[in-house]
Motif scaffolding. Structure first.
Motif, PDB file in Angstrom:
ATOM      1  N   ASP A  89       2.953  -2.799  -5.148  1.00  0.00           N
ATOM      2  CA  ASP A  89       3.127  -4.383  -5.724  1.00  0.00           C
ATOM      3  C   ASP A  89       1.707  -5.009  -6.021  1.00  0.00           C
ATOM      4  N   ALA A  90       0.609  -5.448  -5.480  1.00  0.00           N
ATOM      5  CA  ALA A  90      -0.589  -6.091  -6.167  1.00  0.00           C
ATOM      6  C   ALA A  90      -0.700  -5.876  -7.202  1.00  0.00           C
ATOM      7  N   GLY A  91      -0.946  -4.697  -7.386  1.00  0.00           N
ATOM      8  CA  GLY A  91      -1.240  -4.323  -8.763  1.00  0.00           C
ATOM      9  C   GLY A  91      -3.705  -4.083  -8.000  1.00  0.00           C
ATOM     10  N   SER A  92      -3.530  -3.350  -7.448  1.00  0.00           N
ATOM     11  CA  SER A  92      -4.652  -2.986  -7.116  1.00  0.00           C
ATOM     12  C   SER A  92      -5.175  -1.912  -6.769  1.00  0.00           C
ATOM     13  N   VAL A  93      -6.345  -1.516  -6.244  1.00  0.00           N
ATOM     14  CA  VAL A  93      -7.321  -0.803  -5.122  1.00  0.00           C
ATOM     15  C   VAL A  93      -7.919  -1.946  -4.293  1.00  0.00           C
ATOM     16  N   THR A  94      -7.505  -1.207  -2.600  1.00  0.00           N
ATOM     17  CA  THR A  94      -8.793  -1.730  -1.927  1.00  0.00           C
ATOM     18  C   THR A  94      -9.614  -0.831  -1.294  1.00  0.00           C
ATOM     19  N   PHE A  95     -10.936  -0.826  -1.086  1.00  0.00           N
ATOM     20  CA  PHE A  95     -11.393  -0.197  -0.454  1.00  0.00           C
ATOM     21  C   PHE A  95     -12.206  -0.320   0.964  1.00  0.00           C
ATOM     22  N   VAL A  96     -11.600   0.893   1.865  1.00  0.00           N
ATOM     23  CA  VAL A  96     -12.390   0.661   2.784  1.00  0.00           C
ATOM     24  C   VAL A  96     -13.511   1.518   2.985  1.00  0.00           C
ATOM     25  N   ASP A  97     -14.976   1.109   4.540  1.00  0.00           N
ATOM     26  CA  ASP A  97     -15.709   2.072   4.684  1.00  0.00           C
ATOM     27  C   ASP A  97     -15.219   2.430   5.557  1.00  0.00           C
ATOM     28  N   ALA A  98     -14.955   3.914   5.976  1.00  0.00           N
ATOM     29  CA  ALA A  98     -14.328   5.004   6.916  1.00  0.00           C
ATOM     30  C   ALA A  98     -15.347   4.556   8.425  1.00  0.00           C
ATOM     31  N   LEU A  99     -16.485   4.815   7.859  1.00  0.00           N
ATOM     32  CA  LEU A  99     -18.337   5.434   8.583  1.00  0.00           C
ATOM     33  C   LEU A  99     -18.242   3.491   9.511  1.00  0.00           C
ATOM     34  N   GLU A 100     -17.833   2.333   8.625  1.00  0.00           N
ATOM     35  CA  GLU A 100     -18.591   1.538   9.179  1.00  0.00           C
ATOM     36  C   GLU A 100     -17.403   0.266   9.813  1.00  0.00           C
ATOM     37  N   ALA A 101     -16.076   0.661   9.286  1.00  0.00           N
ATOM     38  CA  ALA A 101     -15.452   0.120   9.861  1.00  0.00           C
ATOM     39  C   ALA A 101     -14.426  -0.984   8.813  1.00  0.00           C
ATOM     40  N   ALA A 146     -17.956  12.116   0.979  1.00  0.00           N
ATOM     41  CA  ALA A 146     -19.203  12.058   0.288  1.00  0.00           C
ATOM     42  C   ALA A 146     -19.822  10.471  -0.056  1.00  0.00           C
ATOM     43  N   TYR A 147     -18.720   9.690   0.017  1.00  0.00           N
ATOM     44  CA  TYR A 147     -18.400   8.295  -0.304  1.00  0.00           C
ATOM     45  C   TYR A 147     -19.019   7.449   1.041  1.00  0.00           C
ATOM     46  N   GLY A 148     -17.966   8.904   2.147  1.00  0.00           N
ATOM     47  CA  GLY A 148     -17.036   8.019   3.145  1.00  0.00           C
ATOM     48  C   GLY A 148     -16.017   6.835   3.381  1.00  0.00           C
ATOM     49  N   LEU A 149     -15.369   6.910   1.728  1.00  0.00           N
ATOM     50  CA  LEU A 149     -14.641   5.765   1.573  1.00  0.00           C
ATOM     51  C   LEU A 149     -12.940   6.540   1.621  1.00  0.00           C
ATOM     52  N   VAL A 150     -12.041   5.410   1.807  1.00  0.00           N
ATOM     53  CA  VAL A 150     -11.131   5.245   1.830  1.00  0.00           C
ATOM     54  C   VAL A 150      -9.885   4.881   1.066  1.00  0.00           C
ATOM     55  N   GLY A 151      -9.646   4.859  -0.551  1.00  0.00           N
ATOM     56  CA  GLY A 151      -9.014   4.289  -1.662  1.00  0.00           C
ATOM     57  C   GLY A 151      -7.527   4.038  -1.462  1.00  0.00           C
ATOM     58  N   VAL A 152      -6.684   2.665  -1.142  1.00  0.00           N
ATOM     59  CA  VAL A 152      -6.036   2.197  -0.778  1.00  0.00           C
ATOM     60  C   VAL A 152      -5.740   1.878  -1.927  1.00  0.00           C
ATOM     61  N   ASN A 153      -3.776   2.374  -2.202  1.00  0.00           N
ATOM     62  CA  ASN A 153      -3.355   2.079  -4.047  1.00  0.00           C
ATOM     63  C   ASN A 153      -2.268   0.818  -3.326  1.00  0.00           C
ATOM     64  N   ASN A 154      -2.319   0.078  -4.027  1.00  0.00           N
ATOM     65  CA  ASN A 154      -1.854  -1.094  -3.943  1.00  0.00           C
ATOM     66  C   ASN A 154      -0.271  -1.570  -4.649  1.00  0.00           C
ATOM     67  N   PRO A 185       0.867  -1.422   0.148  1.00  0.00           N
ATOM     68  CA  PRO A 185       0.231   0.237  -0.111  1.00  0.00           C
ATOM     69  C   PRO A 185       0.672   0.978  -0.316  1.00  0.00           C
ATOM     70  N   GLN A 186       0.257   2.425  -0.772  1.00  0.00           N
ATOM     71  CA  GLN A 186       1.683   3.355  -0.584  1.00  0.00           C
ATOM     72  C   GLN A 186       0.607   4.663  -0.930  1.00  0.00           C
ATOM     73  N   ASP A 187      -0.362   5.000  -1.370  1.00  0.00           N
ATOM     74  CA  ASP A 187      -1.047   6.386  -1.105  1.00  0.00           C
ATOM     75  C   ASP A 187      -2.516   5.830  -1.268  1.00  0.00           C
ATOM     76  N   LEU A 188      -3.129   6.909  -0.512  1.00  0.00           N
ATOM     77  CA  LEU A 188      -4.459   7.266   0.030  1.00  0.00           C
ATOM     78  C   LEU A 188      -4.994   8.596  -0.204  1.00  0.00           C
ATOM     79  N   ALA A 189      -6.375   8.114  -0.691  1.00  0.00           N
ATOM     80  CA  ALA A 189      -7.284   8.569  -1.435  1.00  0.00           C
ATOM     81  C   ALA A 189      -8.899   8.630  -0.857  1.00  0.00           C
ATOM     82  N   TYR A 190      -9.429   9.472   0.222  1.00  0.00           N
ATOM     83  CA  TYR A 190     -10.416   9.968   0.720  1.00  0.00           C
ATOM     84  C   TYR A 190     -11.585  10.777   0.677  1.00  0.00           C
ATOM     85  N   ASP A 191     -12.634  10.095   0.668  1.00  0.00           N
ATOM     86  CA  ASP A 191     -13.439  11.356   0.051  1.00  0.00           C
ATOM     87  C   ASP A 191     -14.907  10.879   0.513  1.00  0.00           C
TER      88      ASP A 191
END
Length: 386
Positions: free
Chosen positions: A202-214, A192-200, A184-190
């Motif tokens: 090494d794995a070539g993917s983006v993981t989404f975390v619901d910040a409100l629901e943890a 309006a969605y309450g989501l954190v996008g995690v740029n991975n 995981p390298q950089d993060l983005a948060y929005d």
């Protein structure tokens, strides 16, 4: 179109409006641009490779970590001068984020904290032109940072393949820890969605975390993703494809439904690897940079159609729209210039995709010192606060 030069104005001039600060990849400090007149004001800072900028809510102070100088500078956005320089920040500081009140500044470091051989976070209390180091958190190799609406700070831990959420107030306790894919390298948060996008990366993917629901919603494929731009009006999330071609558009509704896989993404081929995107405030236009081209691409985010491709100079990187969305600043790393593009002209090209806009959309081209290597644009709203 007009050409302007950074040497033509004095760096001591007081700034009274919004600013765009352009980071130098190869030179020292940043070039400061008046974001109303699209003219350079001067240069500020002595560090090398500024990697982030956190602007205080009061509008006057900005905090800039320099990855190659192992230092943090406090910039006075009113006088365009360095108010102070902090050396006790750790090795290779890459991220900086203020809590929502601006009371605490978190700085992430790849290398060791002072007196410790482990990387992590340095936490400072802000006080006008000064900073007080109040905590060192040896979390591990810390990369991207963001802060959510609850005033919690999110940190990507690159070697641990985790994202940690920490309270933004003393004693800065760890609230949650989430496993993500590799690197995981950089993060983005929005919000309006309450989501954190995690740029991975090494794995070539983006993981989404619901910040409100943890909770982790899942991961979608993206080749070495960078950045992260949410466009709620189109229910899409854009990331650059550093190891691929074009840009990845993620269907946010699909991710929320639990369909976080390849069916939730579409790729827009551009004939070049990309890194960063940005969107107008109304979500009507997305700008995409390029690694192997001399043009920045503008997309209609709902249809993913190419609206226009505007020549800016070699290696356009990290485009940034103004606060009103009327212009877009595009640094050219290998052209030592910043191109200012009229977004309204780009929009007026019509409904069908075109390779070039009908009229010249370039408002100004700002030349930077030879070898500066402008690689990103931090915009502030200095002057819009009381």
């Amino acid at each position: 179109m007009s050409d302007t030069h950074t040497e033509t104005t004095a760096a001591t001039r007081h700034a009274r409006g919004p600013l765009a600060l352009v980071k130098h990849l190869r030179g020292a400090g940043l070039t400061v641009i008046d974001a109303d007149r699209h003219e350079p004001i001067g240069r500020v800072g002595e560090g090398r490779q500024p990697h982030a900028l956190a602007a205080h809510p009061g509008g006057r102070w900005a905090y800039v970590p320099y990855m190659a100088s192992n230092a943090l500078e406090i910039v006075d956005l009113r006088t365009l001068s360095v108010a102070d320089r902090v050396e006790t920040v750790g090795t290779a500081p890459v991220g900086a984020v203020l809590t929502r009140t601006g009371r605490y500044l978190f700085v992430s470091t790849y290398g060791g904290l002072p007196g410790d051989d482990r990387p992590g976070l340095a936490v400072f209390r802000t006080d006008g032109d000064g900073l007080e180091l109040v905590e060192e958190l040896p979390t591990g190799k810390a990369a991207g940072l963001t802060v959510d609406v609850r005033n919690d700070v999110w940190v990507a831990l690159k070697d641990a393949d985790e994202v940690v959420r920490i309270s933004g107030t003393p004693p800065f306790a760890e609230r949650d820890r989430f496993a993500v894919a590799g690197g995981p390298q950089d993060l983005a948060y929005d919000p309006a969605y309450g989501l954190v996008g995690v740029n991975n990366v090494d794995a070539g993917s983006v993981t989404f975390v619901d910040a409100l629901e943890a909770s982790v919603l899942g991961s979608v494929p993206a080749p070495n993703p960078r950045g992260g731009t949410a466009v709620p009006a189109s229910d899409r999330w854009f990331v650059g494809n550093t190891d691929g071609d074009g840009v990845t558009a993620v269907d946010v509704n699909a991710v929320r439904r639990g369909d976080a896989d390849s069916t939730a993404v579409e790729r827009v081929p551009l004939g070049t690897a990309t890194a960063f995107t940005d969107a107008t405030p109304d979500g009507a236009l997305v700008a995409v940079d390029a690694y192997d081209d001399d043009r920045v691409t503008f997309l209609e985010p709902a249809t993913l159609e190419i609206v226009a491709r505007v020549e800016t100079g070699p290696t356009p990187r990290h485009p940034r729209f103004s606060a009103d969305g009327r212009v877009c600043y595009v640094p050219s790393v290998d052209g030592d210039a910043v191109t200012v593009i009229d977004a309204d002209v780009v929009r007026s090209t019509g409904d069908s995709p075109r390779s070039e806009p009908a009229h010249d959309p370039i408002v100004a081209k700002i030349d930077l010192p030879d070898g500066a290597g402008p690689a990103g644009c931090f915009r502030t709203d200095r002057g819009r606060y009381p």
